[in-house]
Structures are given as structure tokens and as C-alpha cells.
Design a protein around this motif. Sequence first.
Motif, short mmCIF file in Angstrom:
data_model
loop_
_atom_site.label_atom_id
_atom_site.label_comp_id
_atom_site.label_asym_id
_atom_site.label_seq_id
_atom_site.Cartn_x
_atom_site.Cartn_y
_atom_site.Cartn_z
N LYS B 100 1.27 -1.05 0.22
CA LYS B 100 0.42 -0.18 0.02
C LYS B 100 0.67 1.19 0.05
O LYS B 100 0.58 2.50 -0.77
N ASP B 104 2.57 3.31 -5.58
CA ASP B 104 2.81 5.00 -6.40
C ASP B 104 0.59 4.52 -6.72
O ASP B 104 0.44 3.95 -7.36
N PRO B 105 0.25 5.80 -5.81
CA PRO B 105 -1.72 4.94 -5.70
C PRO B 105 -2.12 6.17 -6.91
O PRO B 105 -3.26 5.99 -7.12
N VAL B 106 -1.05 6.92 -7.86
CA VAL B 106 -2.16 7.10 -8.74
C VAL B 106 -1.56 7.45 -9.65
O VAL B 106 -2.19 7.66 -11.24
N MET B 107 -1.02 6.30 -10.04
CA MET B 107 -0.29 5.24 -10.99
C MET B 107 -0.68 3.94 -11.71
O MET B 107 -0.94 3.45 -10.16
N THR B 108 -1.67 3.21 -12.86
CA THR B 108 -1.59 1.45 -12.54
C THR B 108 -0.90 0.58 -12.17
O THR B 108 0.94 1.32 -12.37
N ARG B 111 1.66 0.58 -16.03
CA ARG B 111 3.02 1.93 -15.84
C ARG B 111 3.97 1.23 -15.38
O ARG B 111 5.14 1.68 -15.61
N GLN B 112 3.38 1.82 -14.22
CA GLN B 112 4.76 1.40 -12.51
C GLN B 112 5.81 0.63 -13.67
O GLN B 112 6.84 1.05 -13.19
N TYR B 151 -5.39 0.31 -10.47
CA TYR B 151 -4.38 1.16 -9.70
C TYR B 151 -4.78 0.24 -8.40
O TYR B 151 -5.31 -0.90 -8.14
N HIS B 153 -4.90 1.12 -5.32
CA HIS B 153 -6.17 0.71 -4.58
C HIS B 153 -7.04 -0.55 -4.41
O HIS B 153 -8.15 -0.73 -4.30
N GLU B 154 -7.16 -1.09 -6.42
CA GLU B 154 -7.91 -2.26 -6.52
C GLU B 154 -7.87 -3.21 -6.06
O GLU B 154 -8.49 -3.92 -7.05
#
Lengths: 248, 278, 306
Positions: B100, B104-108, B111-112, B151, B153-154
Motif C-alpha cells: 500500500k 504509487d497510488p495514482v499510477m496503474t 505503468r509503474q 490502480y 487501491h483496486e
Amino acid sequence: MTTSITVEGLEVVFDRFRALKGVSLEVREGESYGLVGESGSGKSTLLRAITGLAPVASGTIIVNGKTLGKTRDKAFYRDVQMVFQDPYGSLHPRQTVDRLLQEPLAIHGIADGEKRIERALDEVGLGKGFRFRYAHQLSGGQRQRVAIARALILEPSILLLDEPTSALDASVQAEVLNLLEEVRRRRKLTFLMVSHDLAIITHMCERLMVMQNGQAVETLTASQLIGHRVSEDYTRNLLRASEGFVRV
Amino acid sequence: MSDTLLDVDDLRVTFPTRTGLVQAVRGVSFSLGRERLGIVGESGSGKSQTGRAIMGLTPPQAEVSAKKLAFDGIDLLSISPRERRALRGNRIAMILQDPKYSLDPVMTIGRQIVETLRTHEKVSKAEARERALAMLQAVQIRDPARVFDLYPHEVSGGMGQRAMIAMMLVTGPELMIADEPTSALDVTVQLDVLKILDKLVAERGMGLIFISHDLRLVSSFCDRVVVMYAGKVVEQIKASELRDAQHPYTRGLLNCMPRVGFERHPLPVLDRKPEWAA
Amino acid sequence: MSAETIQSRREWLLSDRPASRLQARLGRAYVAWRRFSANRLALVGMLIIIALLVVAAFADVLAPYSPTVGDLKNARLLPPGAAHWFGTDDLGRDIYSRIVYGARWTLYVVILVAIIAAPIGLLVGTIAGYAGGWTDTILMRITDIFLAFPKLVLALAFVAALGPGIENAVLAIAITSWPPYARIARAETLTVRNSDYIKAVQLMGASPFRIVLRHIMPLCISSLIIRVTLDMAGIILTAAGLGFLGLGAQPPLPEWGAMIASGRRFILDQWWVAAAPGAAILIVSLGFNLLGDGLRDALDPRSGDQ
């Protein structure tokens, strides 16, 4: 033998999420009963529902013969106390141990406070030297001992334990588990204990319930579990996992 | 196991505090080949700081010193921060406890992984995507194409940790440092993740440092175990010989945990001796 | 006192094993003091505020002339000099004496506002935060209404309704300055209300009233003290502003804002009439701000070993 806690068809709903889906159990007086499961199994929610911290949607809870309603009265809290998982979060950061232990006595108007506080501190193996410390002056194990002392000071008959050692180091865990066993023996307490660790539950409890996704998987005695006499695959998986990693 | 991948000699990590200097790691030495090494200790033993010092992630106010801290013959303490960064993530990778906080929470997720790969290697976008998907497959994510576009968090904790492993392994590192990689996971998921880690380490011939508080778990997973106490190594032992451990601390750690089928009341507790820390 | 006894006292205060309630409390206070005194500017701020207190307390001794009765015949609008340090105003009153007495009115305003506004804010905020639901919505909407107006405009409206005078000015400022405190207290309450230590007290059977009063409020108080101290400067300025507009202190009361107002007429020729009270307001405001910054370092629950 009389029953201490009876839970029937308990449902707990948070917003629209059903955390408990009709769970029933019966804890006998003087017994130590374990709830095992992984995160999201609803084991902690069950404890919180009994204490009134989680909203009960339906079902009944009977403690020491009394059916509980929506609210709990003061007498209930003299019978039932709880020890929380995180020793770093369960003690007020601005209060000394002394003040923490005095609070329940003040709420219930108990007079012999001095004696009770000293006895409680002795009982959990802390002694007088810890009485005027703040939480930040204590180690994790010491904090959990204070939490246990606070729970015991009202002399309850039932202690609810929510993963009381999962935040502690293994060696400190052993000390706290020993302390809990000793306290239970001396005060003839009934335990309802939650843990994700099968080994801890079989060590501490005579009977246990395995939970998953808000439901009971099966109810077993500790000896059934030790003898691997289980009927559900999920329990078998948990047992295997508790034995550590095996290379294939 | 002959070639030494990592050589640590007399590693020290010192933190300045309001009351003076505090040594978190006090002279740790060990060497690592292409094997699985476990570092075990309780909180405050300095195990995590050891891992971070090797990785070069020690907080800036702390000071790291060692007689020798060499990875594949490269002296880690004398190279420039830039060279260190190039090494990190490319040839040395690290997995942390909770995905968690390390994804990075704002990148899929996909992509990371692609970004990680492209910062270390010159590959085309299409090829990077191919390799990321293959990597997700390798950590036994059943539907890699779907998870690629999710993402952090999903996904569940176990899935997140697998994605983290995929991200760390996509560059093909030679040394992997795993700091409590499974402590935040449910027990059943824990074993799945360990199985994946074990398979990848074996297949790729990586060196692995597995940092954990759980001596029994580490000994069932690693070839060798380093036991730390108060910033020092108290014992180094082969995992298979752990039953014959000499140091009372190692023995105490092994004994004090309850086990299914071994009833002991009360549990044996550790009698800490000041000379262990001396 | 020898160095050794000082050393042993310090150890007693910093002890990890206090032996009594008193020692635990003093030890905590000492740690806060050490954090506070490490900040030089905060000490300067504290000195300014202490000086203000001393001046207010001993105004009778410190002031050479009467603050209200001047020498109209001989001493009108004299420039600063040996007889009148800060000069005299249009009614022949000694400005230095008026400023010394004015310290009392400044403190009067600041302390009364703090005593009225801070508890209202604390109470509204903690109750709203702890109760949640409808209580929270209603209390916070009321707070929003107050926050929606500029402070001085709202205070003006209140004073206009209540009538001019320093008591009404205090009331008006107090009524307009509690909403930010309520917001702070509510935010603090929201962060602690779901913590295990509050749940533990609930499980002791404590009433909501007791939980808010004895367990939540003490946690909000330090951020509130910091905020109130930092607001002191603003309160002084608002009071001065009301005084300047003729709605606060009424003549011949030596209130600093009113003094500036009366000095405005000769600001080009006899600048000292307005400059002296202006400088006094500046220095005291600065003092409160510096003190507030220091208190933030010393009391912030999120910093240090809590």
C-alpha cells in the motif's frame, strides 16, 4: 455448566457492507474460546458487536443471562472488558498509568482505588515504579500490560481479547500470553479471544470457531485441531499455513 | 554458491538524536552468495536498518560506515549517489512490508512496472509492455492484462505484493532484499507469495536477503540465518541446523512461540542477558 | 545552588520513572519548557508579554501623569522631550502615561475575548466532532455562517446593535472569533474519536459528556492555546480598529486604537500622537505572535515523543 455469552444469528452491517452474516456461538462460563480467521472474516467485528462498538442489525446477544439491547448499561461494563490489539493506540497519550487506571474506578464510583491500582499493577507484573509514567515512557509489552490492568481493575468476569499480542515481538508475546493465562486461572475469567494465528488460539483456548467472510466455517475443540480432525478445507489450509513454508 | 555477491564487514549505522548518538547497527558482518539468507531479530535489533544501508536508503541524517560493503566487487560506500541509484532497482531490488505504501497510488500497476523497466533499460514501449505482462504472469497473477490497468487501491494486499515483486524483478536484479515482505498479508496468502518468491529466486539464480521477525518462517524458507540482537549479529547458522543453535537468544526465540501440537504452559520466555548486547 | 544540585534536579524532572503524580506533571512541563526555550524569538515574545503584564499591573507607579486629565493651558501637543517622553496630545495629556494605562485596556480586551471565545469554540467543536450526525451538521452550519462574514464587519454590526463601548466591543470580538476555534477543535476531535483509547474509555461505561470533557478536550487544548495566542494580535488590532472607528473604547479612556483615531487629525504636523500608540500595538502584537510560534513548537501534540 452455565453459559457466559450466547450469540445467535448475529448480523452486523456497516453502511451496506455485511461484516457478519448470521453468526452463532456459545461460550461457557470459565471457558476460553477462540475466534480464528483472516482479515475480513468478521472476528473482531463480533467482539465489537458484543461490546456495543459495532452496529447490530439483527440477532441476539446474551451475556450472563441478560439479553442485550441497543445500549449497554454500566453494569455490563463491570462484567465485560476488552483488551485491544494495538498497545500504541489504546492508551491515552496525555495520561499517566495512574490516571488511566483511576478512570474506570471514578466512572463506577469505586472507593478503594489506591489498593486496587496497586494490586492491578502488581498482578500484571509492573509494580509501583510504573504508576506515574506516560504511555510514551513504556515499551509495547509494558503498554499491553497496562491495558490488561485497566481491563481487570473493574473485576470483570469476561475478558474480550482482540489480537492482544499481534503487535508484539515473539518473546514479549510469550510473556503476555503467560500473563493472560495466569490471570485467567487466578480470577476464573471467561475469555473470548480473537487471533489470526492458529497456534496462539490452540495454545490459549479450549474451543474455537474458524471464521471466513463474516461466517462461521466450523467449530472445533483445540484437541480436534491439534489432531488435524477438521472437516473443512479452509481450516486445513490455515493449519498448513501455520506450519510455515514447505518447499515443494 | 562459491561466488560472493555481497560482502559486508563491520557495518555500522549511527543516528543522531536529542540525547546523543545512537548506533542502530553495531558492526554487522556477513557475506552472501547466490543463496537465500535470512536476517532475523526483534524490533530494534537493527535488521531493517542493515537492509536499508545495503540498499542505500538510510535516512540522510544517519551515518553509515563499514570496513567493507561491496556488491559484486563494487564498493557501495565510495561510488557516487548517481551510480548508486543506477544500481538500485536495476541490479539490487527491495520489497517492503506493505505494498500500500510502496506502490504509487495514482499510477496503474502496469505503468509503474513499465516505467521501472524503461528507466533502467532502453526498450520500446511495446516491448516493455510485453515484458511487464510476462512478469505479472510469472508472479501468478491469473489475468495479467486486467491487473495491468488497475490502480494499487483496486487490488487486494496479496495481489499488491505480487505486483510489487513483479515490479522489482522486471529488471532482472541479482540481489533482492525483502523486508518483512509477507507480514501484512493473511497467512494463506503469505505462503503463496513466498512460493512465488522462492521459485523466482531459484530460477534466476538471485541472491536474496529475507528480513523478518519470524524465525520459524525464515528458517523454513532460507538456506542460512543471521540472528541479530541490539544491532549485532549474535549467531549465523544454517537453517537446517537451527535446532542445534548455540546462542540462548536464538534458542529462546525458537522456543517462545506457541506451536500447534506442542503444548507448553506457561510458554518459555526469554531471559535477556546484558552481555548479549555487549 | 551548586552545579550538582541543578544537575540532579534536571535528572529528577526528566526521570523515566516518576515516583509521584507531581513529578510526572512537572517532568512533562519541563520537557515542554525546554522545547519552548530552545526558540530564542519565542523567549523575546514571552518577555514582551511579561513586560506588558508588569506595565499593566504597576501603571499607577509607572505613569507620571494622569491618563485622563491634561494640562490644556500649558501642555497641548508638545513634542517628545524630558518632561513628556512621548509628547502630549491635543488635550494636553501625557501620551506616555496614557499608553501605560492603555496596557490595562489592551489586556482587558485580549483576556476577556480569549476567556469567552476559546471555551465556546472548544465546546462547540468537540461536541460537534464527537456527536457527529445532525448535531455536527447544525453546529457546523452555524459556525459557517459566522465564518462567512469578515470579522471586522461582523463586529461592527454587533457593536452597532449593542451600542458603542469597550465591553460591547469585547463581546462583539468574542462572538466573531470563536468559529475558527470550533473548526480546530472539531478537526482534532475527529482524528481522536475513533482511536482505541477513546473506545477503551467508552468500554469503561463513561458517559459521552465525560469522554468529551476529560479525554477529548485535553487533547484539543494545546492546539487551541497556540491558535488563540496567534490570534491575540488580531484581537488587539480589531479592538484598535473598533476604537479607531469610534465604536470601541469611548473618550477619555486611554485605549490605544482610540488614541490613534484622535491623533489622526494632526498626523502630518504632530506625528507622535498617533505613532506612539501605533508602536505599542505593533510591539505587543509581535510579542503575541512570537509567543504563539514558540508554543506551537512546545505544545504541538504531533511533534516530539508523545
